[in-house]
Design a protein around this motif. Structure first.
Motif, short mmCIF file in Angstrom:
data_model
loop_
_atom_site.label_atom_id
_atom_site.label_comp_id
_atom_site.label_asym_id
_atom_site.label_seq_id
_atom_site.Cartn_x
_atom_site.Cartn_y
_atom_site.Cartn_z
N GLY A 254 -0.03 -0.52 -5.21
CA GLY A 254 0.64 -1.13 -4.06
C GLY A 254 0.66 -2.64 -4.05
O GLY A 254 1.52 -3.23 -3.41
N LYS A 256 -0.90 -6.55 -6.12
CA LYS A 256 -1.55 -7.16 -7.28
C LYS A 256 -3.07 -6.98 -7.18
O LYS A 256 -3.67 -7.31 -6.15
CB LYS A 256 -1.20 -8.64 -7.32
CG LYS A 256 -1.52 -9.28 -8.63
CD LYS A 256 -0.72 -10.56 -8.84
CE LYS A 256 -1.06 -11.10 -10.22
NZ LYS A 256 -0.02 -11.90 -10.80
N PRO A 280 7.21 1.14 -7.09
CA PRO A 280 7.69 1.17 -5.71
C PRO A 280 7.96 2.58 -5.20
O PRO A 280 8.07 3.52 -6.00
CB PRO A 280 9.00 0.38 -5.79
CG PRO A 280 9.46 0.49 -7.19
CD PRO A 280 8.26 0.81 -8.05
N THR A 281 8.08 2.72 -3.89
CA THR A 281 8.40 4.00 -3.26
C THR A 281 9.64 4.62 -3.92
O THR A 281 9.73 5.84 -4.06
CB THR A 281 8.68 3.76 -1.75
OG1 THR A 281 7.56 3.07 -1.21
CG2 THR A 281 8.90 5.05 -0.99
N GLU A 282 10.57 3.76 -4.33
CA GLU A 282 11.84 4.21 -4.91
C GLU A 282 11.66 4.92 -6.24
O GLU A 282 12.59 5.54 -6.76
CB GLU A 282 12.79 3.01 -5.11
CG GLU A 282 13.42 2.45 -3.85
CD GLU A 282 12.50 1.48 -3.10
OE1 GLU A 282 11.29 1.45 -3.37
OE2 GLU A 282 13.03 0.75 -2.23
N ILE A 304 -0.78 -4.00 -15.37
CA ILE A 304 -0.43 -2.84 -14.53
C ILE A 304 -0.17 -1.61 -15.39
O ILE A 304 0.08 -0.53 -14.88
CB ILE A 304 0.74 -3.13 -13.56
CG1 ILE A 304 1.97 -3.66 -14.29
CG2 ILE A 304 0.30 -4.07 -12.46
CD1 ILE A 304 3.17 -3.86 -13.38
N ASP A 364 10.89 -6.85 -8.93
CA ASP A 364 9.59 -7.37 -9.37
C ASP A 364 9.77 -8.11 -10.67
O ASP A 364 10.51 -7.67 -11.55
CB ASP A 364 8.61 -6.22 -9.62
CG ASP A 364 8.18 -5.54 -8.34
OD1 ASP A 364 8.02 -6.23 -7.33
OD2 ASP A 364 8.02 -4.30 -8.36
N TYR A 375 2.37 -7.74 -14.09
CA TYR A 375 3.18 -8.09 -12.92
C TYR A 375 2.97 -9.56 -12.59
O TYR A 375 1.84 -10.05 -12.61
CB TYR A 375 2.72 -7.22 -11.73
CG TYR A 375 3.36 -7.60 -10.42
CD1 TYR A 375 4.56 -7.03 -10.00
CD2 TYR A 375 2.76 -8.54 -9.58
CE1 TYR A 375 5.14 -7.37 -8.80
CE2 TYR A 375 3.34 -8.89 -8.37
CZ TYR A 375 4.53 -8.31 -8.00
OH TYR A 375 5.11 -8.66 -6.80
N GLN A 382 10.91 -10.16 -0.40
CA GLN A 382 10.03 -9.03 -0.06
C GLN A 382 8.58 -9.46 -0.35
O GLN A 382 8.32 -10.09 -1.37
CB GLN A 382 10.38 -7.82 -0.90
CG GLN A 382 9.55 -6.58 -0.58
CD GLN A 382 9.90 -5.42 -1.48
OE1 GLN A 382 11.04 -4.96 -1.52
NE2 GLN A 382 8.95 -4.94 -2.23
N ARG A 389 4.41 -3.34 2.70
CA ARG A 389 5.63 -3.88 2.12
C ARG A 389 6.55 -4.36 3.24
O ARG A 389 6.91 -3.58 4.12
CB ARG A 389 6.30 -2.78 1.30
CG ARG A 389 7.70 -3.09 0.86
CD ARG A 389 8.15 -2.00 -0.10
NE ARG A 389 9.57 -2.00 -0.27
CZ ARG A 389 10.22 -1.16 -1.06
NH1 ARG A 389 9.54 -0.28 -1.77
NH2 ARG A 389 11.53 -1.19 -1.16
P1 AMP Z 1 5.75 0.20 -2.02
O1 AMP Z 1 7.14 0.70 -2.08
O2 AMP Z 1 5.23 0.00 -0.65
O3 AMP Z 1 4.83 1.00 -2.88
O4 AMP Z 1 5.77 -1.26 -2.66
C1 AMP Z 1 6.23 -1.45 -3.96
C2 AMP Z 1 5.99 -2.85 -4.41
O5 AMP Z 1 4.59 -3.19 -4.36
C3 AMP Z 1 6.36 -3.08 -5.85
O6 AMP Z 1 7.75 -3.26 -6.01
C4 AMP Z 1 5.53 -4.30 -6.19
O7 AMP Z 1 6.15 -5.47 -5.70
C5 AMP Z 1 4.25 -4.04 -5.42
N1 AMP Z 1 3.25 -3.37 -6.26
C6 AMP Z 1 2.97 -2.06 -6.32
N2 AMP Z 1 1.96 -1.82 -7.17
C7 AMP Z 1 1.57 -3.01 -7.67
C8 AMP Z 1 0.57 -3.45 -8.61
N3 AMP Z 1 -0.29 -2.61 -9.18
N4 AMP Z 1 0.49 -4.78 -8.88
C9 AMP Z 1 1.34 -5.65 -8.31
N5 AMP Z 1 2.28 -5.31 -7.40
C10 AMP Z 1 2.40 -4.00 -7.10
#
Ligand code: AMP
Length: 478
Positions: A254, A256, A280-282, A304, A364, A375, A382, A389
């Motif tokens: 989720g 960094k 991401p959720t997508e 990552i 990203d 990352y 965003q 998020r």
């Molecule tokens: P969400 O959809 O809430 O899971 O958010 C997704 C976003 O969280 C990603 O597009 C990244 O910007 C960030 N994210 C998720 N995992 C990581 C990670 N391990 N390291 C850095 N950023 C992350």
């Protein structure tokens, strides 16, 4: 597929704990009863199999309804009840649900329904691989939350991969996030496919003392959490090996993951497996993972990881051309995990076809070194704040919708790439007399508390030599 595995486990009706919240546990046998009752109720009540919203805060009926919907072939939308009414209405308008469990069917009613002792067992799994399993809403830049449609195939691939990378046995898995976030997909379903216990931390009306008590009592051995949550716990000296003697794995996703967090965890817990996941959720919870080791503390940043087997990752330049290893560009995710787009095709531009396959342009920025993904940051507005998020323009557009704001700009104040604060600079329309506190209260009718910025009323915006907004000067003001 996972629903077959879960049904097999449920049918054993074991007395093993399946779910624990606020020190109250439910066995697999009880969970099975709940699921069967809700399944039969839904098949009868929702013959058209229209989408169902499940509203609440981590009560056991939420988990039971997710499963009942899935077995019945009905898409569900998890929504945490702390959401403002107006935001819930925006979700309702997009979904047009058959019913909202936790509202149309009150909590009391659903508890009555699911507790009936004479019930018919589940006789068929109706969900097909390409059907939408769930829709999770996330912050949308227009001010309207956007719903990500995740298919049964997507989630099946995700959970089977998680099973492999965690090498899960029968465990006690700690849940941190609300069920409306896709972080919870991991603990909800990993626990079910492995016959494990899921212990959830209620985020409502809870202080740190109670949180630590619940943590200790959980006796968890796997925790699926955000780095922000780990940092919060690490602020307290009690968060160390004696609190959780059997914790063997922390799975992060989720945000960094900072070296400082990893370093502290090693020194507090000694021998512990730390897995960093990204996605991401997508693209259904996560698509890359890596087991962290102490050597990585000497790297520039914590990696990552490498993609799951059915996913490819490319780094693209601004013209969508593939960049060589080592160069920073936008992370493109291609393959099985890519969801079915947003509901009503809202802002669908980032879902593309790449080399003939489904792909998602993440926004990203990152790079690949020796086959491992790193990352850097985001290319847009965003952010991640306390693990949440947030699209800053989601806040801006909701501020405009108050009707009395002439202009506003929402910015985030960062230190070491971590967001410390969100601030909204606003200019009020002529003859409007509102205090910063009043604006905040009005805004809270529209967006959740975690998105709410600190409001600062100003008379004009600073401009730089190019005639553009001088964000740096704005940030200096606070
Ligand atoms: P969400 O959809 O809430 O899971 O958010 C997704 C976003 O969280 C990603 O597009 C990244 O910007 C960030 N994210 C998720 N995992 C990581 C990670 N391990 N390291 C850095 N950023 C992350």
């Amino acid at each position: 597929m996972i629903l077959d595995d879960i049904l097999e486990i449920l049918r054993k009706k074991s007395d093993d704990k399946a779910y624990t919240i606020n020190q109250k546990s439910y066995t697999y046998k009880e969970l099975y009863k709940f699921v069967c009752n809700i399944y039969n109720f839904l098949l009868e009540k929702n013959k058209e199999k229209k989408t169902v919203i499940v509203l609440g805060h981590k009560e056991v009926y939420m988990k039971a309804t997710f499963l009942a919907c899935s077995f019945a072939g009905i898409t569900y939308v998890p929504v945490d009840e702390n959401i403002p009414l107006e935001r819930l209405e925006k979700i309702e308008e997009q979904i047009n649900p058959a019913l909202i469990i936790g509202k149309d069917i009150s909590k009391k009613e659903i508890f009555e329904i699911m507790n009936k002792d004479n019930f018919e067992e589940i006789n068929q799994i109706y969900l097909k691989p390409d059907d939408i399993y769930y829709i999770i809403f996330t912050s949308g830049s227009t001010g309207i939350p956007k719903g990500v449609k995740v298919t049964y195939k997507n989630i099946d691939s995700c959970i089977n991969w998680l099973k492999r990378i965690t090498n899960i046995k029968k465990e006690i898995i700690l849940n941190q996030a609300n069920f409306s976030f896709d972080l919870t997909v991991a603990d909800l379903y990993l626990s079910l496919v492995s016959g494990s216990e899921q212990v959830v931390l209620s985020n409502q009306n809870i202080n740190l003392k109670e949180m630590f008590e619940n943590l200790k009592l959980s006796n968890c051995n796997i925790a699926i959490i955000t780095p922000t949550f780990a940092d919060l716990l690490l602020l307290d000296k009690r968060f160390e090996r004696n609190l959780l003697p059997n914790l063997h794995t922390i799975l992060f996703c989720g945000e960094k993951l900072l070296k400082s967090t990893v370093d502290k965890l090693y020194s507090r817990f000694g021998n512990i497996r730390i897995i960093n996941c990204y996605g991401p959720t997508e693209t259904t919870f996560a698509v890359t993972s890596i087991e962290i080791n102490k050597k990585m503390l000497n790297y520039e940043e914590i990696p990552i990881g490498i993609p799951k087997e059915d996913v490819e990752i490319y780094i693209l330049d601004e013209n969508k051309k593939q960049l060589p290893d080592g160069e920073i560009g936008e992370i493109l995710i291609v393959g099985e995990s890519v969801a079915d787009g947003y509901i009503n095709n809202l802002q669908n531009n980032n879902f593309i076809i790449y080399n003939g396959k489904k792909a998602y342009l993440t926004g990203d920025l990152g790079y690949i070194d020796n086959g491992i993904l790193y990352y850097k940051n985001r290319k847009d507005k965003q952010i991640k704040f306390k693990g949440y998020r947030i699209e800053l323009s989601d806040i801006e557009n909701n501020l405009y919708s108050l009707g009395y704001i002439e202009k506003n700009v929402v910015v985030s104040k960062k230190k070491n790439n971590k967001v410390l604060k969100i601030i909204a600079f606003v200019i009020l329309k002529e003859n409007i007399n509102k205090t910063e506190k009043e604006i905040e209260m009005d805004l809270l009718q529209k967006i959740p508390q975690y998105m709410c910025p600190k409001i600062k009323i100003i008379k004009e915006f600073p401009i730089n030599e190019n005639g553009k907004l001088n964000e740096k000067e704005l940030l200096e003001e606070i």
